[in-house]
Write a protein that holds these residues in place. Structure first.
Motif, short mmCIF file in Angstrom:
data_model
loop_
_atom_site.label_atom_id
_atom_site.label_comp_id
_atom_site.label_asym_id
_atom_site.label_seq_id
_atom_site.Cartn_x
_atom_site.Cartn_y
_atom_site.Cartn_z
N PRO A 127 0.79 -1.24 0.00
CA PRO A 127 0.00 0.00 0.00
C PRO A 127 0.82 1.28 0.00
O PRO A 127 0.31 2.34 -0.37
CB PRO A 127 -0.83 -0.11 1.28
N SER A 128 2.08 1.22 0.39
CA SER A 128 2.91 2.44 0.44
C SER A 128 3.73 2.65 -0.84
O SER A 128 4.50 3.61 -0.93
CB SER A 128 3.86 2.38 1.64
N ASN A 129 3.55 1.77 -1.82
CA ASN A 129 4.32 1.88 -3.07
C ASN A 129 3.66 2.90 -4.00
O ASN A 129 2.58 2.66 -4.54
CB ASN A 129 4.39 0.50 -3.74
N ASP A 130 4.31 4.04 -4.19
CA ASP A 130 3.74 5.13 -4.99
C ASP A 130 3.64 4.77 -6.47
O ASP A 130 2.71 5.21 -7.16
CB ASP A 130 4.59 6.40 -4.84
N THR A 131 4.59 3.99 -6.98
CA THR A 131 4.55 3.59 -8.39
C THR A 131 3.33 2.73 -8.68
O THR A 131 2.62 2.96 -9.67
CB THR A 131 5.83 2.82 -8.77
N ILE A 132 3.08 1.77 -7.81
CA ILE A 132 1.90 0.91 -8.00
C ILE A 132 0.62 1.73 -7.89
O ILE A 132 -0.32 1.53 -8.66
CB ILE A 132 1.90 -0.24 -6.96
N ARG A 133 0.59 2.67 -6.95
CA ARG A 133 -0.60 3.51 -6.78
C ARG A 133 -0.84 4.35 -8.04
O ARG A 133 -1.98 4.49 -8.48
CB ARG A 133 -0.44 4.41 -5.56
N TYR A 134 0.23 4.91 -8.60
CA TYR A 134 0.10 5.71 -9.83
C TYR A 134 -0.46 4.84 -10.96
O TYR A 134 -1.37 5.26 -11.69
CB TYR A 134 1.47 6.27 -10.23
N ASN A 135 0.11 3.64 -11.12
CA ASN A 135 -0.35 2.74 -12.19
C ASN A 135 -1.81 2.32 -11.99
O ASN A 135 -2.55 2.17 -12.95
CB ASN A 135 0.56 1.52 -12.27
#
Length: 242
Positions: A127-135
């Motif tokens: 949940p803290s991974n910004d790249t995954i959140r962006y994607n």
């Protein structure tokens, strides 16, 4: 194309060569890693395939790196095949990597609904991974656009998900560290839940519990200070006043 089939034929020949010793496998592993880092993805793929299929080295980091090699060579079918077993792995870091890559593969094929699903799973694992959140957010937007767009009038977009280049190699040390961190985090969560359950049983809110702990802490500090003061007074009384 002929170049690729020549290499593939060489791969098939290699798979029949009886190396099979530890020194050889370690050397091949280093060569595969070096080729990948140098972006020589075809050579890296050949060596990882040999390690996995011919030498039967099935460690997680080798399987994941083989999937990364297929991803780097834009072999969507094989990359997906080798990422899929990790999409439900017990380790959340490994699950996050696999689902992130599966989401990117789906995105490449404009399968935004499938990409959204994989990115969601990856985000739940990290949940803290910004790249995954962006994607995930990008796939969500494009999935909505795709639903509104009429058939035959697909709207192209310049935006692409992050980390489309081949991902970094996975090492056994990194996977072990990630697993250790995950276990510690799970232990802390379990301890916190256990404390919450105990508080509920005695009908005590978290706020009241913290107030009690703070009061006990202050009392303990006062007690230590008093003991220290008493000890100093006793030492002073041991000597006469002259």
């Amino acid at each position: 194309m002929p170049y690729f089939f020549t290499l593939y034929f060489w791969l098939l020949m290699l798979s029949k060569t009886p190396f099979g010793n530890i020194d050889r496998s370690n050397r091949l592993l280093k060569e595969a890693e070096s080729a990948y880092v140098q972006k020589n993805y075809i050579v890296a793929l050949v060596k990882y395939r040999y390690l996995y299929h011919a030498l039967h080295l099935k460690e997680k980091h080798i399987q994941l790196n083989l999937a990364h090699c297929y991803f780097a060579n834009k072999d969507t079918a094989q990359a997906k095949k080798h990422y899929l077993p990790f999409a439900e792995d017990k380790s959340t870091p490994i699950r996050a990597i696999a689902c992130q890559q599966l989401g990117l593969l789906a995105f490449r094929q404009h399968q935004y609904e499938s990409a959204l699903s994989y990115f969601k799973q990856a985000l739940q694992a990290a949940p803290s991974n910004d790249t995954i959140r962006y994607n995930y957010e990008l796939a969500k937007r494009l999935e909505r656009v795709a639903k509104k767009t009429e058939p035959g009038k697909t709207k192209e977009t310049e935006k692409t998900p992050e980390d489309m280049p081949p991902p970094p190699l996975q090492t056994p040390e990194e996977l072990a560290q990630d697993s250790e961190k995950e276990n510690k985090a799970q232990e802390k969560d379990q301890e916190a839940k256990a404390i919450q359950e105990r508080l509920k049983r005695i009908n005590l809110s978290q706020q009241k519990a913290e107030m009690i702990l703070e009061a006990l802490k202050n009392n303990e500090i006062q007690y230590i200070q008093q003991r220290k003061h008493t000890s100093q007074s006793n030492q002073e009384k041991m000597y006469p006043d002259w």
